[in-house]
Structures are given as C-alpha cells and as structure tokens.
Motif scaffolding. Structure first.
Motif, PDB file in Angstrom:
ATOM      1  N   GLU A 160      -9.767   2.903   6.704  1.00 40.28           N
ATOM      2  CA  GLU A 160      -9.063   2.488   5.502  1.00 40.28           C
ATOM      3  C   GLU A 160      -7.726   3.214   5.371  1.00 40.28           C
ATOM      4  O   GLU A 160      -7.658   4.441   5.470  1.00 40.28           O
ATOM      5  CB  GLU A 160      -9.931   2.758   4.274  1.00 40.28           C
ATOM      6  CG  GLU A 160      -9.473   1.930   3.094  1.00 40.28           C
ATOM      7  CD  GLU A 160     -10.415   2.006   1.912  1.00 40.28           C
ATOM      8  OE1 GLU A 160     -11.629   2.176   2.116  1.00 40.28           O
ATOM      9  OE2 GLU A 160      -9.916   1.902   0.777  1.00 40.28           O
ATOM     10  N   ASP A 161      -6.663   2.419   5.181  1.00 43.37           N
ATOM     11  CA  ASP A 161      -5.288   2.917   5.025  1.00 43.37           C
ATOM     12  C   ASP A 161      -4.734   3.617   6.267  1.00 43.37           C
ATOM     13  O   ASP A 161      -3.693   4.261   6.195  1.00 43.37           O
ATOM     14  CB  ASP A 161      -5.170   3.874   3.818  1.00 43.37           C
ATOM     15  CG  ASP A 161      -5.478   3.174   2.507  1.00 43.37           C
ATOM     16  OD1 ASP A 161      -5.446   1.925   2.482  1.00 43.37           O
ATOM     17  OD2 ASP A 161      -5.760   3.870   1.521  1.00 43.37           O
ATOM     18  N   LYS A 162      -5.417   3.503   7.409  1.00 45.63           N
ATOM     19  CA  LYS A 162      -4.943   4.205   8.598  1.00 45.63           C
ATOM     20  C   LYS A 162      -3.995   3.335   9.422  1.00 45.63           C
ATOM     21  O   LYS A 162      -4.057   2.103   9.377  1.00 45.63           O
ATOM     22  CB  LYS A 162      -6.134   4.596   9.496  1.00 45.63           C
ATOM     23  CG  LYS A 162      -7.123   5.540   8.849  1.00 45.63           C
ATOM     24  CD  LYS A 162      -6.532   6.891   8.549  1.00 45.63           C
ATOM     25  CE  LYS A 162      -7.587   7.835   7.983  1.00 45.63           C
ATOM     26  NZ  LYS A 162      -7.001   9.084   7.498  1.00 45.63           N
ATOM     27  N   ASP A 173     -15.773   3.576  10.015  1.00 48.60           N
ATOM     28  CA  ASP A 173     -15.419   3.452   8.605  1.00 48.60           C
ATOM     29  C   ASP A 173     -16.339   4.274   7.713  1.00 48.60           C
ATOM     30  O   ASP A 173     -15.878   5.054   6.880  1.00 48.60           O
ATOM     31  CB  ASP A 173     -15.479   1.967   8.217  1.00 48.60           C
ATOM     32  CG  ASP A 173     -14.976   1.737   6.812  1.00 48.60           C
ATOM     33  OD1 ASP A 173     -13.954   2.365   6.453  1.00 48.60           O
ATOM     34  OD2 ASP A 173     -15.580   0.936   6.077  1.00 48.60           O
ATOM     35  N   THR A 174     -17.654   4.130   7.908  1.00 51.78           N
ATOM     36  CA  THR A 174     -18.576   4.752   6.958  1.00 51.78           C
ATOM     37  C   THR A 174     -18.868   6.218   7.277  1.00 51.78           C
ATOM     38  O   THR A 174     -18.987   7.033   6.386  1.00 51.78           O
ATOM     39  CB  THR A 174     -19.904   3.978   6.877  1.00 51.78           C
ATOM     40  OG1 THR A 174     -20.431   3.869   8.195  1.00 51.78           O
ATOM     41  CG2 THR A 174     -19.699   2.583   6.317  1.00 51.78           C
ATOM     42  N   ASN A 205     -14.752   7.710   7.908  1.00 51.14           N
ATOM     43  CA  ASN A 205     -13.700   7.269   6.987  1.00 51.14           C
ATOM     44  C   ASN A 205     -12.328   7.235   7.674  1.00 51.14           C
ATOM     45  O   ASN A 205     -11.337   7.712   7.154  1.00 51.14           O
ATOM     46  CB  ASN A 205     -13.673   8.182   5.750  1.00 51.14           C
ATOM     47  CG  ASN A 205     -12.813   7.594   4.636  1.00 51.14           C
ATOM     48  OD1 ASN A 205     -12.607   6.374   4.598  1.00 51.14           O
ATOM     49  ND2 ASN A 205     -12.287   8.438   3.772  1.00 51.14           N
ATOM     50  N   LEU A 229     -11.537  -4.233   7.565  1.00 49.45           N
ATOM     51  CA  LEU A 229     -12.093  -3.053   6.889  1.00 49.45           C
ATOM     52  C   LEU A 229     -11.005  -2.235   6.197  1.00 49.45           C
ATOM     53  O   LEU A 229     -11.238  -1.108   5.774  1.00 49.45           O
ATOM     54  CB  LEU A 229     -12.882  -2.193   7.882  1.00 49.45           C
ATOM     55  CG  LEU A 229     -14.180  -2.844   8.387  1.00 49.45           C
ATOM     56  CD1 LEU A 229     -14.864  -1.965   9.423  1.00 49.45           C
ATOM     57  CD2 LEU A 229     -15.149  -3.132   7.238  1.00 49.45           C
ATOM     58  N   GLY A 230      -9.798  -2.790   6.117  1.00 48.18           N
ATOM     59  CA  GLY A 230      -8.788  -2.198   5.223  1.00 48.18           C
ATOM     60  C   GLY A 230      -7.799  -1.222   5.836  1.00 48.18           C
ATOM     61  O   GLY A 230      -7.202  -0.417   5.119  1.00 48.18           O
ATOM     62  N   CYS A 231      -7.598  -1.275   7.159  1.00 52.16           N
ATOM     63  CA  CYS A 231      -6.622  -0.328   7.696  1.00 52.16           C
ATOM     64  C   CYS A 231      -5.201  -0.757   7.298  1.00 52.16           C
ATOM     65  O   CYS A 231      -4.946  -1.916   6.967  1.00 52.16           O
ATOM     66  CB  CYS A 231      -6.761  -0.156   9.203  1.00 52.16           C
ATOM     67  SG  CYS A 231      -6.398  -1.613  10.093  1.00 52.16           S
ATOM     68  N   LYS A 256     -16.300  -3.437   0.167  1.00 56.25           N
ATOM     69  CA  LYS A 256     -16.539  -3.148   1.576  1.00 56.25           C
ATOM     70  C   LYS A 256     -17.474  -4.176   2.204  1.00 56.25           C
ATOM     71  O   LYS A 256     -18.517  -4.498   1.644  1.00 56.25           O
ATOM     72  CB  LYS A 256     -17.152  -1.751   1.707  1.00 56.25           C
ATOM     73  CG  LYS A 256     -16.110  -0.671   1.690  1.00 56.25           C
ATOM     74  CD  LYS A 256     -15.339  -0.676   2.994  1.00 56.25           C
ATOM     75  CE  LYS A 256     -14.114   0.208   2.876  1.00 56.25           C
ATOM     76  NZ  LYS A 256     -13.254   0.111   4.046  1.00 56.25           N
ATOM     77  N   ARG A 310     -11.244  -5.528  -1.928  1.00 57.65           N
ATOM     78  CA  ARG A 310     -11.502  -4.147  -1.546  1.00 57.65           C
ATOM     79  C   ARG A 310     -12.995  -3.878  -1.420  1.00 57.65           C
ATOM     80  O   ARG A 310     -13.388  -2.807  -0.979  1.00 57.65           O
ATOM     81  CB  ARG A 310     -10.864  -3.163  -2.543  1.00 57.65           C
ATOM     82  CG  ARG A 310      -9.376  -3.328  -2.681  1.00 57.65           C
ATOM     83  CD  ARG A 310      -8.653  -3.114  -1.366  1.00 57.65           C
ATOM     84  NE  ARG A 310      -8.333  -1.715  -1.147  1.00 57.65           N
ATOM     85  CZ  ARG A 310      -7.696  -1.280  -0.074  1.00 57.65           C
ATOM     86  NH1 ARG A 310      -7.337  -2.131   0.865  1.00 57.65           N
ATOM     87  NH2 ARG A 310      -7.426  -0.008   0.070  1.00 57.65           N
ATOM     88  N   ASN A 369       0.863  -1.173   0.000  1.00 55.39           N
ATOM     89  CA  ASN A 369       0.000   0.000   0.000  1.00 55.39           C
ATOM     90  C   ASN A 369       0.912   1.239   0.000  1.00 55.39           C
ATOM     91  O   ASN A 369       1.323   1.716   1.052  1.00 55.39           O
ATOM     92  CB  ASN A 369      -0.889  -0.057   1.256  1.00 55.39           C
ATOM     93  CG  ASN A 369      -1.862   1.104   1.351  1.00 55.39           C
ATOM     94  OD1 ASN A 369      -1.654   2.152   0.739  1.00 55.39           O
ATOM     95  ND2 ASN A 369      -2.913   0.929   2.139  1.00 55.39           N
TER      96      ASN A 369
END
Lengths: 128, 222
Positions: B53-55, B46-47, B50, B74-76, B5, B3, A38
């Motif tokens: 994600e990516d955090k 998340d929703t 935001n 959830l994509g962190c 959700k 990816r 990423n």
C-alpha cells in the motif's frame, strides 16, 4: 510512459555514454489519465526524484506552465504543489515519440506508451 | 478501486482474467505466474509485511503483468514493469487497459544491462516483486542477476519466486551480499500446462500429470 518513469531513465548503459540523463523527450502523442491523488506517495517520490530533470521534461512536452523551477519549501503540506506534481508525474503519459540521449543523440522510441531501451550489440559497453 | 482490502480469494479470482503469453518463449522461460501463486505472494506481502500500500513497486520481468496488476489492486502508489520482450509487454499493456489500472508504467529493457550500473534507477523504488527466469535455458545465473538488480533498485525489500531446489544456493548468495534471506511460503508451481517442451503430442501431455515445481516465495532485504 509517465514522467515519473522518465525521471529514472538514462542511457548510461550505452557504450561511450557517461551519464545519459535526462533524456530529451520528443512527443508526438500525449494523453492524460486519471490517477487517484495520493499526497503521501507523491511527497515521498518527490524526495527521491531529480526535480530539475522533471522541469526540463515538462518543458520538452510544453507542460511546464505553473511548475516551479525548484522544489517549493515544505512541499509536503502544500496541496496545490503536490497536485501539480501528481498530474505531471502520474497522469501525463507520452504515448508516441522518442527519447533522445543527451550525449550521443541516440533515439529510443516510445510506442504505445512503452519506451524501448534495448541496445544493438555494438552499442553495449564491453568492459561492464 | 475502493480502499476496502481485497481478500486473497477475491484477488485470485480477479487475476484469473489476466491474459497469459500467447506463444510462450522457451528461451525466455516465460512461465506465467498463476493467479493462485500471484495472489498468495501479494497477499502475504500486503498483510504480513505491509509493503504494497502506497509503495513505489518495480516488477522485474513483468511478463503479462499478473503481479503488477495484483499489486495495483492492493493499493500500491505506482508500479513500473520491466521486460525485454515486446510481445509480453503488448499483452501486459492490454491486460492493464482491460483492468482499467492507470498507475502501472512499462519499460522494454534488458534487466541484466542494469547489473553493473543501474544509473538513475538506483534506490528509486520501495519494493521489487518478481517471478524471474529460473536460469535453466542456457542463461544460468539469470535468477541471481534479477535479485541483484532488484536489491539495487529498492530501499525496502525484494520479493521473488524461486525453485525450492535452489534455496540453499540463494541463501549463500544472500550471505555474500550481506542480505537477509527468508522463505515466506512454499508452493507448487504448475509448469506443464503452459510450456510444452517441444513434445509432439500435446494431447498426451495434457493427459499426464502436470509437472509441479516446488516453489519458494522469498523475501530478501539488505
């Protein structure tokens, strides 16, 4: 323990220690995991990290080959650099070994990938 | 993880498979965060905000890892779980392996030892998530200490679960810190199913109505 985590760990909360960073790594077991690359995340983390400490840590575990000693300029757009950083920060894991306080030599064991940073009562700073 | 959700219900159903404390320790107030509460909390972060994600996420008092695992799903970018208890961390590590998640790291550490000086952890994370001890077992104020450490470790926000009965108190604390405090949801937290409070006849307890604690999901920012 990933090197990302190592880069934030210090023994500054031990009595008599001022900085306690970076902790020296003595690893007896290292693995590499596969983590999704990423670039945006890695770039943001590099900005927050202590690069010289990462370089030293990589040297401790003999993974410094190909790693620049200082951060490459415009690294956000340098995919090769970001991939090296990604691998070192997120994929390399110290499974067994010790972290050693640079000031006191106090060892913090890493067991099953988890560093134990707990102190004995007599090591806790009293004035804090 | 793809990816796409996850929906809240899907996340909750995945989190049913997270093993909980084998022998919860009363003194550490090891109430597992239920899959329902974890899914509500994470889905909202998340929703609505935001902020997963990516955090770079830190989970204070990670326990068996339900919040961390959900955050990773959830994509962190990364999760770092702190806990004082070796047994909880061992269960957590097994859960992480079971879920085949590779971006969660665990540290055995006394979170309260970071209160005065968090050293190199200072502002290294974007977001903190936590279900802190309530502070009712001779450890009064530990919930507030967890929040303080959370605020010093992060740059964006702290999300935390608290008894609704402590809401006014926490609001005042947040004011003292010049922080914004907001309750983003109110839920019921089922405690009786997990910690039996030294009563002898467990069968009897299972037959009574479980004690629900009204719980707030709080969002704190500086």
């Amino acid at each position: 323990m990933k090197l990302l985590t190592h880069n934030m760990l210090s023994s500054n909360f031990v009595k008599g220690v001022t900085k306690g960073f970076p902790l020296k790594i003595m690893a007896s077991k290292i693995e590499e995991k596969e983590v999704d690359f990423n670039p945006e995340f890695i770039s943001r983390m590099i900005a927050k990290l202590d690069w010289p400490a990462l370089y030293t840590a990589a040297g401790d575990i003999k993974k410094a080959e190909g790693l620049p000693e200082t951060i490459t300029e415009n690294y956000e757009s340098n995919e090769d650099f970001l991939k090296i950083a990604h691998n070192l920060l997120l994929q390399v894991e110290i499974i067994e070994g010790d972290l050693i306080c640079p000031e006191t030599g106090r060892k913090f064991p890493i067991t099953n990938g988890i560093p134990n940073m707990l102190l004995h009562e007599d090591e806790v700073t009293g004035d804090k | 993880m793809s990816r796409r959700k996850l929906k809240r219900k899907e996340l909750e159903s995945f989190l049913q498979d997270v093993d909980v404390f084998e022998k919860p320790k009363v003194l550490l107030e090891q109430y597992p965060t239920t899959p329902h509460i974890a899914a509500c909390m994470l889905h909202t972060i998340d929703t609505q905000y935001n902020q997963l994600e990516d955090k770079a996420v830190v989970d204070l008092g990670v326990g068996c890892g339900v919040l961390s695992i959900g955050a990773a799903m959830l994509g962190c970018g990364s999760v770092t779980g702190f806990d004082i208890d070796e047994d909880a961390l061992a269960t957590c590590a097994e859960n992480i392996e079971e879920f085949e998640i590779e971006n969660i790291d665990l540290i055995q550490i006394d979170i309260c030892s970071l209160l005065q000086n968090c050293g190199k952890f200072y502002k290294k994370f974007d977001v903190a998530i936590m279900n802190p001890p309530f502070g009712t077992k001779h450890n009064s104020g530990i919930d507030v200490q967890f929040l303080q450490v959370g605020l010093s470790l992060t740059t964006e926000a702290v999300y935390s679960l608290h008894k609704t009965s402590t809401r006014e108190f926490l609001k005042k604390k947040a004011e003292e810190w010049n922080a914004e405090f907001e309750v983003i949801a109110e839920l019921r937290f089922n405690l009786a199913k997990t910690l039996k409070f030294h009563k002898k006849d467990t069968v009897d307890i299972e037959n009574t109505n479980p004690a629900h604690v009204q719980t707030d999901i709080c969002h704190i920012t500086i």
